[in-house]
Design an enzyme around this catalytic site. Sequence first.
Site, short mmCIF file in Angstrom:
data_model
loop_
_atom_site.label_atom_id
_atom_site.label_comp_id
_atom_site.label_asym_id
_atom_site.label_seq_id
_atom_site.Cartn_x
_atom_site.Cartn_y
_atom_site.Cartn_z
CG HIS A 523 -1.89 1.14 1.26
ND1 HIS A 523 -2.46 1.59 2.42
CD2 HIS A 523 -2.35 1.97 0.29
CE1 HIS A 523 -3.24 2.62 2.16
NE2 HIS A 523 -3.18 2.87 0.88
CG HIS A 528 -0.08 6.30 -0.44
ND1 HIS A 528 -0.85 7.40 -0.15
CD2 HIS A 528 -0.91 5.23 -0.37
CE1 HIS A 528 -2.08 7.03 0.09
NE2 HIS A 528 -2.15 5.71 -0.04
CG HIS A 714 -4.33 3.69 -4.00
ND1 HIS A 714 -5.55 4.30 -3.79
CD2 HIS A 714 -3.65 3.79 -2.82
CE1 HIS A 714 -5.60 4.76 -2.55
NE2 HIS A 714 -4.46 4.46 -1.94
CG ASN A 718 -6.95 2.68 0.29
OD1 ASN A 718 -6.26 2.91 1.28
ND2 ASN A 718 -8.12 3.27 0.09
CB ILE A 862 -8.24 8.29 0.45
CG1 ILE A 862 -8.71 8.35 1.91
CG2 ILE A 862 -8.48 6.91 -0.13
CD1 ILE A 862 -10.20 8.23 2.07
#
Length: 862
Positions: A523, A528, A714, A718, A862
């Site tokens: 993740h 990110h 993602h 997520n 997010i």
Amino acid sequence: MFDKIMDVLSGHDENKNMVRGKVVLMKKNVLDFDDLSASIIDNIHELLGKKVSLRLVSDVKLDHGNGMRGKLGKHAYLEDWITTNTSLTAGESTFKVTFDSDDVDDIGTPGAFLIKNNHHSEFYLKSLTLENFPGQGVIHFICNSWVYPTRKYEKYRVFFANKTYLLSETPKGLVKYREEELETLRGNGSNVQLEEWDRVYDYAYYNDLADPDKGSDYVRPVLGGSSEYPYPRRGRTSRPPAKSDANSESRLKLAMSLDIYVPRDERFGHIKLADFLAYALKAIAQVIQPELESLFDNTPNEFDTFEDVLKLYEGGIKVPEGVLKGIRDKIPAEMLKEILRTDGERLLKYPVPQVIKEDKSAWRTDEEFAREMLAGVNPVIICSLQKFPPTSNLDPKIYGDQSSTIKKEHIENNLDGLTIDEAIAQKKLFILDHHDALMPYLRRINSTSTKTYASRTILFLQNNGTLKPLAIELSLPHPEDDQLGATSEVYIPAENGVGNSVWQLAKAYVAVNDSGYHQLISHWLHTHAAIEPFVISANRQLSVLHPIHKLLHPHFRDTMNINALARQILINAGGILEATVFPAKYSMEMSSAVYKDWTFPEQALPVDLIKRGMAVEDSTSPHGLRLLINDYPYAVDGLEIWFAISTWVQDYCSFYYKTDETVKKDVELQSWWKELVEKGHGDKKDEAWWPKMQTVKELIDTCTIIIWIASALHAAVNFGQYPYAGYLPNRPTISRKFMPVKGTGDYDELVANPDKAFLKTITAELQTLVGISLIEILSTHSSDEVYLGQRDAENWTNDAEALEAFEKFGKKLKEIEERIVAMNGDVSLKNRVGEVKVPYTLLYPTGENGLSGKGIPNSVSI
């Protein structure tokens, strides 16, 4: 008639062929209730003649006295600022602007406009539309940017029409403005602390996670800039160094923790849920966690039964009024209700996670344990087993013999009559291997309150397409020295008695490994952190007029902001992540070690699947790829999405790049890629695997990977967090005890009360409450989400071919979603729903607000 009279009174002569414009913006006083005085002061500025002015810029007619820039039209002003009503819900206002008819002859076609904000406060400029420009008709300028008062800028702000040009094709009147805008975004390279109105994109190491001024417990290594701790770059803030360590950047004070710098246009939008996200994260870190810690200082820190855990969702957990009051005093009532859903007597009642919604115990089955490796929150790790017993890639000079101790006799009786060699040859054996990533850190991790193992799990592909776990190996460093290798125990399934209780614990240790690896690597690191350098380099080197900027920009939305919040609240020393996942203070350092093996080309889904042995090249199969597990939901759905993205990118890029030579000669494109490799992922700059960016194919492949990481990858890792991990026994994040040994009190408790022993081993009550609060927020789709195949502006380009290709992409995604829905209803595909009755919806292209567990947002937002 009234409009005509007003035109005459104001000096507007309809016969002079005035050019009408419509400006859409959002005033600051609507977006920021802490600055309600802004409206009054701005109105005073209007009355004093300090207005918002716009000037059109010619795209081809040059002003020889102004550096060969495009000729400027006359000043035009936003009309009726004071009297224009603003909706308090949407926040948007529409203003008229009228340009002098002389501009038509003087400048020809406008390719840009300059805007000067003479007010006291900033505003968010969405668009300018020229409704009747002679010879051109409607001209759209998509802005989506904060415009601060002119005193904050050295130059006017410039915005370009929604046309697309390579630098070499840019109309002469726009070239200087194009170059100067990029110079502004790059900044001057100084290390002066950046302020909120700055628009500078620049790079920095992860040197802001530690807080050495707070004490030795908060010291962490700088990530990035060294071979020992390589890392992607993050956005520069240029805060002053810490007092006790010049290499560490000082931290923001908690009271200002939402004010960490990112370029203003990278901040969350005004929609309530986006703002709520930031404040909710702050509330958990600064209020809820400390108050709960004070509670658990005085009460038992355990769930005794699974019924106690279920109370989190069915009734809520009572807490003393003093603790609840402490939270109420620091969090606004509406936010408290949103975060905690408290009714005044109970606290922390959560939505029921999907994994236990239909069946409270199916999560404990071996079938579900294995299925989640293919369709859960971390379906990107499982590999085909190529060699038995499993081997290690750790350096034996440092770590000794790390070979697996799983033997034939552990598993051969459960291979449906096959030998191990036959099962490997038929590609029926698989492994979930967290051994090598954890072992170098395990001794240090276990010196904290964590007590865990490095794990290997062997699985067998059954004829019905499901996986069956055969053996789990739990390993520790040799008690005397790392160079003596690992000490390991192997556990096999048992259906009854203490053997089953031991097996359930063995699976829990695997889940702990997988939860931590998922959060830190799958993740955080692989989506990110990996994508942020692409955001920075694109804004520094690719003009908004550039076709690749227009292609990629939607996939960068909010990424820098959520990453900045993560550095301040989640992944920092003593932050929420360290408190809730097993590597604790070594979490980020461990992710740096894994980054050493990260390669950009292997982020492509087909390449990743082949590398993990989950697929093989096969010209007779769709897309030239055959999955070894036909019912592998992440891969099946992911490949459809991947190739839809690839086709869209190919259609788009092929319109602007007809030959490889066009790619080679594209100055901005080459500068972007060079900087991305050498600075953005600078610790990897000497790796030979980077695409050279010399061909159209390399450009297409690169953009496809970027979009895949930011959107589908993602989404896959997520938005399943709360559905699967919202019930912590299913995916515990910490283990606090080693496996019980015969002859000890822990073993006796395991025999007498296996559920209590299980719960005392995994994540404690406090970490459960904080962890669930966090992942609920992070699993929520916001109300302003823009999903794959969508854009937030209809007129994002005026190139018809690009718009047609994008429409084709959207239709393809709808077809894919329909197929996914049909597959989820096919009872023969047992991995798509499982015993827990949770259909695999994470890669639905479109989604729903809230904890829907479906939908692919365009970006890591997010």
